[in-house]
Design a protein around this motif. Structure first.
Motif, PDB file in Angstrom:
ATOM      1  N   ASP A 186       0.824  -1.218   0.000  1.00 17.91           N
ATOM      2  CA  ASP A 186       0.000   0.000   0.000  1.00 17.91           C
ATOM      3  C   ASP A 186       0.857   1.266   0.000  1.00 17.91           C
ATOM      4  OD1 ASP A 186      -2.514  -1.150  -0.125  1.00 17.91           O
ATOM      5  OD2 ASP A 186      -2.646  -1.450   2.033  1.00 17.91           O
ATOM      6  N   ILE A 187       1.940   1.260   0.784  1.00 16.53           N
ATOM      7  CA  ILE A 187       2.806   2.436   0.822  1.00 16.53           C
ATOM      8  C   ILE A 187       3.464   2.645  -0.537  1.00 16.53           C
ATOM      9  CG2 ILE A 187       4.946   3.377   1.802  1.00 16.53           C
ATOM     10  CD1 ILE A 187       4.135   2.087   4.470  1.00 16.53           C
ATOM     11  N   THR A 188       3.917   1.561  -1.162  1.00 21.27           N
ATOM     12  CA  THR A 188       4.530   1.665  -2.495  1.00 21.27           C
ATOM     13  C   THR A 188       3.526   2.218  -3.502  1.00 21.27           C
ATOM     14  OG1 THR A 188       5.992  -0.217  -2.058  1.00 21.27           O
ATOM     15  CG2 THR A 188       5.659   0.394  -4.363  1.00 21.27           C
ATOM     16  N   PHE A 189       2.317   1.671  -3.489  1.00 25.52           N
ATOM     17  CA  PHE A 189       1.283   2.102  -4.428  1.00 25.52           C
ATOM     18  C   PHE A 189       0.950   3.583  -4.219  1.00 25.52           C
ATOM     19  CE2 PHE A 189      -3.240   2.666  -5.511  1.00 25.52           C
ATOM     20  CZ  PHE A 189      -3.198   2.330  -6.858  1.00 25.52           C
ATOM     21  N   ASN A 190       0.780   3.992  -2.969  1.00 22.53           N
ATOM     22  CA  ASN A 190       0.436   5.386  -2.696  1.00 22.53           C
ATOM     23  C   ASN A 190       1.583   6.334  -3.008  1.00 22.53           C
ATOM     24  OD1 ASN A 190      -2.339   5.311  -1.773  1.00 22.53           O
ATOM     25  ND2 ASN A 190      -1.604   4.161  -0.014  1.00 22.53           N
ATOM     26  N   MET A 191       2.820   5.877  -2.821  1.00 26.59           N
ATOM     27  CA  MET A 191       3.960   6.698  -3.220  1.00 26.59           C
ATOM     28  C   MET A 191       3.999   6.881  -4.730  1.00 26.59           C
ATOM     29  SD  MET A 191       7.604   6.393  -1.272  1.00 26.59           S
ATOM     30  CE  MET A 191       7.529   4.720  -0.676  1.00 26.59           C
ATOM     31  N   ILE A 223       1.727  19.382  -0.455  1.00 25.88           N
ATOM     32  CA  ILE A 223       1.088  18.296   0.303  1.00 25.88           C
ATOM     33  C   ILE A 223       1.573  16.941  -0.218  1.00 25.88           C
ATOM     34  CG2 ILE A 223      -1.109  17.124   0.764  1.00 25.88           C
ATOM     35  CD1 ILE A 223      -2.445  19.909   0.751  1.00 25.88           C
ATOM     36  N   SER A 224       1.558  16.763  -1.534  1.00 27.00           N
ATOM     37  CA  SER A 224       1.993  15.497  -2.120  1.00 27.00           C
ATOM     38  C   SER A 224       3.452  15.204  -1.785  1.00 27.00           C
ATOM     39  CB  SER A 224       1.799  15.532  -3.643  1.00 27.00           C
ATOM     40  OG  SER A 224       0.444  15.675  -3.987  1.00 27.00           O
ATOM     41  N   THR A 225       4.296  16.233  -1.869  1.00 26.73           N
ATOM     42  CA  THR A 225       5.723  16.066  -1.555  1.00 26.73           C
ATOM     43  C   THR A 225       5.909  15.676  -0.091  1.00 26.73           C
ATOM     44  OG1 THR A 225       6.319  17.704  -3.245  1.00 26.73           O
ATOM     45  CG2 THR A 225       7.983  17.204  -1.562  1.00 26.73           C
ATOM     46  N   LYS A 226       5.131  16.302   0.789  1.00 28.33           N
ATOM     47  CA  LYS A 226       5.206  15.983   2.214  1.00 28.33           C
ATOM     48  C   LYS A 226       4.804  14.537   2.480  1.00 28.33           C
ATOM     49  CE  LYS A 226       2.232  17.894   5.066  1.00 28.33           C
ATOM     50  NZ  LYS A 226       1.537  18.901   5.913  1.00 28.33           N
ATOM     51  N   HIS A 227       3.780  14.057   1.785  1.00 30.03           N
ATOM     52  CA  HIS A 227       3.332  12.674   1.961  1.00 30.03           C
ATOM     53  C   HIS A 227       4.384  11.688   1.459  1.00 30.03           C
ATOM     54  CE1 HIS A 227      -1.256  13.713   2.216  1.00 30.03           C
ATOM     55  NE2 HIS A 227      -0.516  14.448   3.016  1.00 30.03           N
ATOM     56  N   ILE A 228       5.010  12.018   0.323  1.00 33.18           N
ATOM     57  CA  ILE A 228       6.079  11.151  -0.201  1.00 33.18           C
ATOM     58  C   ILE A 228       7.221  11.065   0.799  1.00 33.18           C
ATOM     59  CG2 ILE A 228       7.875  10.968  -1.972  1.00 33.18           C
ATOM     60  CD1 ILE A 228       5.835  12.236  -3.931  1.00 33.18           C
ATOM     61  N   THR A 229       7.587  12.209   1.375  1.00 32.12           N
ATOM     62  CA  THR A 229       8.677  12.237   2.359  1.00 32.12           C
ATOM     63  C   THR A 229       8.357  11.362   3.564  1.00 32.12           C
ATOM     64  OG1 THR A 229       9.279  14.487   1.674  1.00 32.12           O
ATOM     65  CG2 THR A 229      10.073  13.750   3.832  1.00 32.12           C
ATOM     66  N   ALA A 230       7.103  11.415   4.026  1.00 30.47           N
ATOM     67  CA  ALA A 230       6.690  10.596   5.174  1.00 30.47           C
ATOM     68  C   ALA A 230       6.768   9.110   4.838  1.00 30.47           C
ATOM     69  CB  ALA A 230       5.267  10.969   5.592  1.00 30.47           C
ATOM     70  N   PHE A 231       6.319   8.738   3.638  1.00 28.74           N
ATOM     71  CA  PHE A 231       6.389   7.329   3.209  1.00 28.74           C
ATOM     72  C   PHE A 231       7.846   6.877   3.085  1.00 28.74           C
ATOM     73  CE2 PHE A 231       2.058   8.044   1.060  1.00 28.74           C
ATOM     74  CZ  PHE A 231       1.379   7.419   2.080  1.00 28.74           C
ATOM     75  N   GLU A 232       8.671   7.731   2.492  1.00 27.59           N
ATOM     76  CA  GLU A 232      10.087   7.377   2.301  1.00 27.59           C
ATOM     77  C   GLU A 232      10.792   7.185   3.641  1.00 27.59           C
ATOM     78  OE1 GLU A 232      11.186   9.438  -2.000  1.00 27.59           O
ATOM     79  OE2 GLU A 232      11.447  10.601  -0.153  1.00 27.59           O
ATOM     80  N   ARG A 233      10.406   7.988   4.639  1.00 28.04           N
ATOM     81  CA  ARG A 233      11.018   7.860   5.973  1.00 28.04           C
ATOM     82  C   ARG A 233      10.702   6.485   6.572  1.00 28.04           C
ATOM     83  NH1 ARG A 233       8.757  11.993   8.226  1.00 28.04           N
ATOM     84  NH2 ARG A 233      10.354  13.465   7.493  1.00 28.04           N
ATOM     85  N   ILE A 234       9.477   6.044   6.386  1.00 30.60           N
ATOM     86  CA  ILE A 234       9.092   4.707   6.881  1.00 30.60           C
ATOM     87  C   ILE A 234       9.936   3.631   6.206  1.00 30.60           C
ATOM     88  CG2 ILE A 234       7.225   3.011   6.963  1.00 30.60           C
ATOM     89  CD1 ILE A 234       5.248   5.403   7.049  1.00 30.60           C
ATOM     90  N   ARG A 236      12.886   3.987   4.769  1.00 28.34           N
ATOM     91  CA  ARG A 236      14.299   4.092   5.170  1.00 28.34           C
ATOM     92  C   ARG A 236      14.545   3.377   6.483  1.00 28.34           C
ATOM     93  NH1 ARG A 236      14.124   9.388   3.223  1.00 28.34           N
ATOM     94  NH2 ARG A 236      13.831  10.222   5.331  1.00 28.34           N
ATOM     95  N   GLU A 237      13.605   3.541   7.422  1.00 28.28           N
ATOM     96  CA  GLU A 237      13.737   2.863   8.715  1.00 28.28           C
ATOM     97  C   GLU A 237      13.757   1.347   8.545  1.00 28.28           C
ATOM     98  OE1 GLU A 237      10.502   4.214  11.100  1.00 28.28           O
ATOM     99  OE2 GLU A 237      11.342   6.219  11.442  1.00 28.28           O
ATOM    100  N   GLU A 238      13.051   0.860   7.520  1.00 22.46           N
ATOM    101  CA  GLU A 238      12.976  -0.582   7.260  1.00 22.46           C
ATOM    102  C   GLU A 238      14.040  -1.035   6.257  1.00 22.46           C
ATOM    103  OE1 GLU A 238      10.707  -2.555   8.781  1.00 22.46           O
ATOM    104  OE2 GLU A 238       9.837  -0.859   9.855  1.00 22.46           O
ATOM    105  N   MET A 239      14.838  -0.040   5.753  1.00 24.46           N
ATOM    106  CA  MET A 239      15.872  -0.322   4.743  1.00 24.46           C
ATOM    107  C   MET A 239      15.252  -0.964   3.494  1.00 24.46           C
ATOM    108  SD  MET A 239      19.071  -1.592   7.095  1.00 24.46           S
ATOM    109  CE  MET A 239      19.640  -0.591   8.475  1.00 24.46           C
ATOM    110  N   LEU A 240      14.167  -0.345   3.023  1.00 25.36           N
ATOM    111  CA  LEU A 240      13.475  -0.801   1.824  1.00 25.36           C
ATOM    112  C   LEU A 240      13.603   0.256   0.733  1.00 25.36           C
ATOM    113  CD1 LEU A 240      10.177  -2.076   3.504  1.00 25.36           C
ATOM    114  CD2 LEU A 240      12.098  -3.487   2.730  1.00 25.36           C
ATOM    115  N   ASN A 241      13.579  -0.187  -0.519  1.00 27.43           N
ATOM    116  CA  ASN A 241      13.697   0.749  -1.643  1.00 27.43           C
ATOM    117  C   ASN A 241      12.380   1.449  -1.924  1.00 27.43           C
ATOM    118  OD1 ASN A 241      13.187  -2.137  -2.677  1.00 27.43           O
ATOM    119  ND2 ASN A 241      12.480  -0.896  -4.398  1.00 27.43           N
ATOM    120  N   SER A 242      12.483   2.728  -2.331  1.00 27.05           N
ATOM    121  CA  SER A 242      11.308   3.550  -2.641  1.00 27.05           C
ATOM    122  C   SER A 242      11.192   3.774  -4.144  1.00 27.05           C
ATOM    123  CB  SER A 242      11.412   4.909  -1.940  1.00 27.05           C
ATOM    124  OG  SER A 242      11.370   4.769  -0.549  1.00 27.05           O
ATOM    125  N   PRO A 243       9.968   4.035  -4.642  1.00 30.37           N
ATOM    126  CA  PRO A 243       9.789   4.337  -6.070  1.00 30.37           C
ATOM    127  C   PRO A 243      10.518   5.622  -6.462  1.00 30.37           C
ATOM    128  CG  PRO A 243       7.682   3.844  -5.008  1.00 30.37           C
ATOM    129  CD  PRO A 243       8.691   4.002  -3.915  1.00 30.37           C
TER     130      PRO A 243
END
Length: 345
Positions: A186-191, A223-234, A236-243
């Motif tokens: 879901d986080i990947t899709f929303n990003m 707003i969209s940029t802020k949401h992407i940043t929040a998703f990316e932070r999650i 990063r904590e899990e050491m997962l790749n982002s879109p």
């Protein structure tokens, strides 16, 4: 004896009306894109998409005419200047169509689930089948051209397990558990969707003629940029790749291909669909800290969408959707008529 004609229900009429708006908006974008696309594979996808959208619009008109229902205005040639300079590069056009086919599949499935009449059910089944084929071509094109960001992968566990502690649900204090595959998806899709929103709004902010529209679009971009940043932070904590981002595929053009009404509708549509997908993600998210983020983000998007609706109403750009008769007004008018007759007597 002829069979009794079954009238379309409120959800059925509303689904057709919504589809008409979506398809006519899409036709404007596709016709403009086809004036600039150079990649023959993407051109083929866009030509097929245009063919489907035009056939859908014609079919929706037939449904409305059969009900004696007025055909919406939607979007026309007045809303697009196909000869305006290129605003997006070819890769973004392919990605845009990928996201829009995803949204189309979701919309058609929902419309099918709320349709009762047999001909309408069959229509949406056909729409789904056609759009699935288009989706397949889109994602294959992205993969072939090396443009698709695959979601993170999960290692195979040695055996199955069951949740043993309520800490599985927490996330604010102490050690957070790893994300589940559903949460990652879901986080990947929303990003991915938010990256498209940002790229669209970067382009739209360059070409919008109205200061109010430009300010509104810029606010949405933040707003969209802020949401992407929040998703990316999650992640990063899990050491997962982002879109990946798509902003670099926006050109420097400042000439608008679209009317202000069209720009606002596209932004509003993106916000409303994002709200729906955030809600879906929230319903299956178990970690409390992520659930809270979705709630905050959803509230922010709801306020943004409301302000956008007010801006559209202010400028006469919001076409009124199907609605029930105002019985209170009708009853009030009748009562006033009766009172007037009494007074005259």
């Amino acid at each position: 004896m002829e069979p009794t004609r079954i009238s379309l229900t409120a959800p059925e009429i509303s689904s057709l009306w919504t589809q008409f708006m979506f398809e006519t908006m899409s036709i404007c974008f596709i016709r403009y894109a086809l004036e600039h696309l150079e990649d023959p594979d993407i051109i083929k996808i866009y030509k097929k998409s245009l063919e489907l959208s035009e056939s859908h619009v014609q079919k929706v008109k037939e449904f409305f005419e059969g009900e004696g229902y007025p055909i919406p205005k939607g979007f026309t040639e007045e809303d697009v200047n196909i000869h305006a300079p290129r605003l997006f590069q070819d890769p973004f056009y392919l990605y845009y169509m990928y996201i829009m086919t995803l949204q189309g599949l979701t919309g058609y499935s929902l419309s099918l689930s709320t349709s009762i009449r047999a001909d309408l059910r069959q229509y949406y089944i056909n729409c789904n089948t056609e759009t699935m084929s288009l989706f397949e071509k889109n994602i294959e094109g992205l993969l072939t051209k090396g443009l698709f960001s695959r979601p993170p992968v999960l290692p195979a566990p040695e055996n199955i397990d069951f949740v043993k502690h309520q800490s599985f649900l927490t996330g604010w204090f102490g050690e957070r558990r790893p994300l589940t595959g559903i949460e990652i998806g879901d986080i990947t899709f929303n990003m991915n969707k938010m990256h498209m929103h940002v790229a669209l709004k970067v382009g739209f902010s360059q070409v919008a003629a109205s200061k109010k529209v430009r300010q509104y679009i810029n606010r949405g971009m933040e707003i969209s940029t802020k949401h992407i940043t929040a998703f990316e932070r999650i992640f990063r904590e899990e050491m997962l790749n982002s879109p990946v981002s798509w902003q670099s595929h926006v050109t420097s053009s400042t000439t608008s291909p679209f009317s202000e009404k069209w720009l606002m509708y596209q932004v509003q549509l993106s916000s409303q669909i994002a709200i729906a997908f955030y809600g879906t993600a929230l319903s299956v998210t178990s970690r409390a800290d992520i659930a809270e983020k979705y709630m905050v983000m959803t509230t922010e998007l709801v306020r943004y969408a409301e302000d956008g609706a007010n801006l559209m109403i202010e400028n006469g750009w919001m076409e009124e959707p199907p609605k029930a008769n105002d019985r209170r007004t009708l009853t009030k008018g009748k009562k006033e008529g009766i009172e007037n007759n009494k007074q005259e007597k």
